[in-house]
Design a protein around this motif. Structure first.
Motif, PDB file in Angstrom:
ATOM      1  N   THR A 187       0.854  -1.185   0.000  1.00 36.56           N
ATOM      2  CA  THR A 187       0.000   0.000   0.000  1.00 36.56           C
ATOM      3  C   THR A 187       0.891   1.237   0.000  1.00 36.56           C
ATOM      4  O   THR A 187       2.099   1.156   0.253  1.00 36.56           O
ATOM      5  CB  THR A 187      -0.909   0.014   1.234  1.00 36.56           C
ATOM      6  N   ALA A 188       0.302   2.372  -0.256  1.00 37.43           N
ATOM      7  CA  ALA A 188       1.079   3.613  -0.263  1.00 37.43           C
ATOM      8  C   ALA A 188       1.680   3.885   1.112  1.00 37.43           C
ATOM      9  O   ALA A 188       2.829   4.327   1.231  1.00 37.43           O
ATOM     10  CB  ALA A 188       0.194   4.779  -0.710  1.00 37.43           C
ATOM     11  N   ALA A 189       0.926   3.618   2.166  1.00 32.92           N
ATOM     12  CA  ALA A 189       1.425   3.854   3.522  1.00 32.92           C
ATOM     13  C   ALA A 189       2.576   2.922   3.848  1.00 32.92           C
ATOM     14  O   ALA A 189       3.577   3.324   4.454  1.00 32.92           O
ATOM     15  CB  ALA A 189       0.290   3.679   4.531  1.00 32.92           C
ATOM     16  N   GLU A 190       2.447   1.635   3.439  1.00 30.88           N
ATOM     17  CA  GLU A 190       3.530   0.685   3.698  1.00 30.88           C
ATOM     18  C   GLU A 190       4.786   1.061   2.931  1.00 30.88           C
ATOM     19  O   GLU A 190       5.902   0.987   3.458  1.00 30.88           O
ATOM     20  CB  GLU A 190       3.074  -0.725   3.315  1.00 30.88           C
TER      21      GLU A 190
ATOM     22  N   HIS B 276       5.723   4.043   1.975  1.00 32.48           N
ATOM     23  CA  HIS B 276       6.318   5.230   2.602  1.00 32.48           C
ATOM     24  C   HIS B 276       7.079   4.846   3.867  1.00 32.48           C
ATOM     25  O   HIS B 276       8.203   5.316   4.102  1.00 32.48           O
ATOM     26  CB  HIS B 276       5.221   6.237   2.927  1.00 32.48           C
ATOM     27  N   ARG B 277       6.487   3.992   4.684  1.00 39.25           N
ATOM     28  CA  ARG B 277       7.137   3.586   5.928  1.00 39.25           C
ATOM     29  C   ARG B 277       8.393   2.772   5.673  1.00 39.25           C
ATOM     30  O   ARG B 277       9.413   2.951   6.331  1.00 39.25           O
ATOM     31  CB  ARG B 277       6.140   2.791   6.776  1.00 39.25           C
ATOM     32  N   LEU B 278       8.332   1.873   4.689  1.00 36.99           N
ATOM     33  CA  LEU B 278       9.497   1.034   4.385  1.00 36.99           C
ATOM     34  C   LEU B 278      10.642   1.873   3.809  1.00 36.99           C
ATOM     35  O   LEU B 278      11.810   1.609   4.086  1.00 36.99           O
ATOM     36  CB  LEU B 278       9.098  -0.071   3.406  1.00 36.99           C
ATOM     37  N   LYS B 279      10.310   2.884   3.019  1.00 35.61           N
ATOM     38  CA  LYS B 279      11.363   3.754   2.493  1.00 35.61           C
ATOM     39  C   LYS B 279      12.056   4.521   3.609  1.00 35.61           C
ATOM     40  O   LYS B 279      13.276   4.712   3.582  1.00 35.61           O
ATOM     41  CB  LYS B 279      10.778   4.713   1.462  1.00 35.61           C
ATOM     42  N   LYS B 280      11.282   4.967   4.590  1.00 31.23           N
ATOM     43  CA  LYS B 280      11.893   5.658   5.723  1.00 31.23           C
ATOM     44  C   LYS B 280      12.806   4.719   6.494  1.00 31.23           C
ATOM     45  O   LYS B 280      13.867   5.127   6.970  1.00 31.23           O
ATOM     46  CB  LYS B 280      10.809   6.213   6.651  1.00 31.23           C
TER      47      LYS B 280
END
Length: 388
Positions: free
Chosen positions: A12-15, A17-21
């Motif tokens: 998902t978009a949220a996942e 974003h979190r994984l990139k961080k």
């Protein structure tokens, strides 16, 4: 041999974003960064062997974290709980040490003013709570419950029977209200007090200016050049300070400060000028109020409650003076102290803004309610305690 097929992943978009961080964050632990990188590459459709080659990890490692993410998503990338080493101390021993930390040392017969972690560890062994225990273990236990027996704070019960009414009058004046009526444009509120014993300390060696990676250096030894008192009046709504230096405090120096303010505009022709002061000997009681009114009929003396100088806004100004002028104390004589204070007043008045006073009558009611509950609880504990 069995052939393992890579688990397909969709993020998902949220996942994402979190994984990139996690993968690119500078403060992310190395293992978490590796696991996030594996999942991001897998989501791009890459096989386990290719991911292992790019990340220089074993293919079984890639397969494991890819599979865990497919089942538990981002939370599954964290380490699983492990049993760890069996505890050395029992829960009862931990509780007994914490209970000891919540007692005054004198109640235990120890000749100490407060507990430290090494002293608690020693006392625990003396009391046979444990055969041996380290200070670091005690420190960890106390940290779990935010216990800090090495620290202390002073407190004071309210002794003024008219505390609320007296404090409310001061707070209302800060809000530009007197006796339920808003103050007019020709009414002012002055906060005044004395800062005693400002010394002139002449350092035995010159103070060194700060430099790169080096703080200002002030020599520890000094010669005493005397002391003076700094009297200040602060217009709380106009953010204007008036000060004077005197050899000592007293009625005459305080009245000189009043005259310094009240003989200039806009205070000389004002309808009323309220002077908020504490209960110091220079301006205590009804005699001080009568003396002020006799000298200046439009001046009204307003006292803060006993032991409540924190309600006097000039104390905030004094704290600014202490930080910016007095400390570190390095003056050749008292003349230099006075010149510095007067020059600071001009500098301060050029840019000052009124203090953002946030303590209101509602906060006062909350404070008094908490004190009433605390007093009631203390009385109940005292009455429940067995007689000696």
């Amino acid at each position: 041999m069995p052939v393992y097929s890579a688990v397909p992943l969709e993020l998902t978009a949220a996942e994402r974003h979190r994984l990139k961080k996690m993968a690119y964050g500078h403060k992310t632990p190395h293992q978490a960064r590796q696991r996030a990188t594996i999942v991001l590459l897998a989501a791009r459709g890459r096989g386990n062997a290719r991911i292992a080659a790019e990340t220089r990890l074993h293919v079984d490692t890639v397969r494991r974290w890819r599979g865990r993410f497919a089942v538990g998503r981002v939370p599954a990338l964290a380490d699983r709980k492990r049993s760890g080493r069996p505890p050395t101390f029992t829960a009862l021993q931990t509780a007994e040490v914490k209970a000891l930390a919540c007692q005054l040392p004198t109640e235990s017969g120890a000749p100490l003013s407060r507990w430290s972690c090494p002293e608690l560890a020693r006392e625990a062994v003396t009391r046979a709570i444990a055969d041996t225990i380290s200070a670091s273990t005690v420190r960890r236990w106390l940290r779990d419950d935010a216990l800090k027996p090495r620290q202390h704070r002073s407190w004071l019960f309210i002794r003024d029977p008219n505390f609320r009414a007296t404090a409310q009058r001061v707070l209302n004046l800060y809000a530009r209200i007197s006796d339920g009526t808003p103050l007019g444009e020709d009414e002012y509120v002055i906060s005044a007090d004395e800062k005693t014993s400002i010394q002139a300390r002449c350092r035995c060696h010159p103070t060194l200016a700060p430099g790169q990676a080096r703080a200002m250096r002030v020599n520890h030894t000094y010669g005493r050049g005397g002391a003076l008192a700094y009297l200040a009046a602060y217009d709380i709504h106009r953010a204007k300070a008036f000060g004077r230096c005197e050899p000592t405090t007293g009625i005459d120096p305080f009245m000189a400060l009043v005259a310094q303010v009240m003989t200039q505009e806009p205070y000389a022709s004002a309808k009323r000028v309220f002077w908020v002061v504490d209960n110091g000997s220079s301006h205590r009681g009804k005699k001080a109020a009568d003396r002020l009114a006799a000298a200046f009929p439009n001046a009204v003396l307003v006292h803060t409650p006993v032991h409540a100088s924190w309600l006097n806004q000039v104390e905030i100004y004094f704290s600014v003076v202490q930080r910016k002028v007095v400390s570190p104390n390095d003056f050749t004589d008292l003349t230099q102290v006075g010149d510095r204070l007067r020059a600071f007043e001009d500098r301060y008045n050029a840019t000052a803004q009124p203090f953002q006073w946030k303590f209101t009558t509602s906060d006062l009611d909350d404070l008094l309610a908490r004190l009433d509950r605390h007093t009631a609880d203390h009385q109940e504990e005292s009455s429940a305690a067995p007689a000696a």
